[in-house]
Design an enzyme around this catalytic site. Sequence first.
Site, PDB file in Angstrom:
ATOM      1  CE1 TYR A 194      -3.590   2.661   0.311  1.00  0.00           C
ATOM      2  CE2 TYR A 194      -2.605   3.354   2.471  1.00  0.00           C
ATOM      3  CZ  TYR A 194      -3.393   3.424   1.574  1.00  0.00           C
ATOM      4  OH  TYR A 194      -4.327   4.531   1.355  1.00  0.00           O
ATOM      5  CE  LYS A 233      -3.216   5.805  -1.482  1.00  0.00           C
ATOM      6  NZ  LYS A 233      -4.142   6.492  -2.358  1.00  0.00           N
TER       7      LYS A 233
END
Length: 371
Positions: A162, A166
């Site tokens: 994750y 990002k």
Amino acid sequence: MLLKSKQYPERPRVLITGGAGFLGRDIIRQLHERHPLWYVCCLDLHAPNHAQSSLIDQTYEVDVRDRDAVFTALASCKPDLVIHSAALVPNGAARYSTKDSDWQRVKAVNYNGTVNVLEAALAASCKAFIYTSSIAAITDDLTQEYHYIDETLPTGRATLHYGRSKALAEAFVLDSSHATAGLKVCVLRPAPIIGPEDTQVISLIHDLIAKGETEFIIGDGDNLSDWLYISNAALAHCLAAENVLSSATAAGDVFFITNQQPVYFWDLLAAIWAELGHYPKRRTKIPVEVALVWAWLMELWGWVSGREVGIGRGSVRDAAAVRYVSCEKAEKILGYRPLIDGLGLRDGVRRTCDGYKKQLAARATTGLSNL
């Protein structure tokens, strides 16, 4: 109420990706309250609920991974501003996965989807772009502690899927070629968000009750972490939107957004369990090294049995991690300060748990009706 002290386009067209989701819904609600004359479009994989529909001028049911569909939607909307909040947040064991297949799945939404949306915005002559990143773009590195860090710390540290996705998307959004093309970009990095309609954070913490895992503290229990109540997350997006459509002093910049109330991680869990009516009889501290051995054995058992295990080395390190940040830059440039009137973190936890109880009651009612 329309803010008249700043100069905006007469009726700016704003498109929110992920607009039917947890964060997107509150961004749209607050935008409508602050600027009822603004033209608001929602782009999401799913249609918004009935209550939200009255706040939206145009809806596009589009998957951000579908490049052609994204370009078609933005060409139709012709937004002055895009707020790109759509994202895939891995949950449970997937949060700590090291599988390439899981990485490709997360990257397809969080990076490739961002590329699609931003390039479609450029093609539609959009003027401004706000990207919803995450504090995880820095702190998804479970080997380090992060004590009151600010935005000067470079990305490239995150190892979990994750946070990696990002950080990768941030680098793309902030590429200088986009500013050269006339697009004013801004990146927000919210802390983990809680609120009455949360379907991820509270459910994971609630599940620990049934698993009998609430009597343990991994480490010394003194690890501070940042959180963010949903209304404050939406407020930061509204302030960023107002900035890039007027003075644009936030253009090309990155901002951490939190409730500005770092708390001990294990105290927060205890507060949530108390709101859900559970009070651990004891709290036994387990050294991180011991917990890691236990987690490794659980992972081995999961590999042998072919079953997903709830505790792994990633979740152990996560539970003992220190991560809290400075929001001074957001205060100075965006004018961000968490909402008052009872929206501190303590009250935010109560409201979040009240909402979760309603979700549980609704599921129980649905289950009974299907019998």
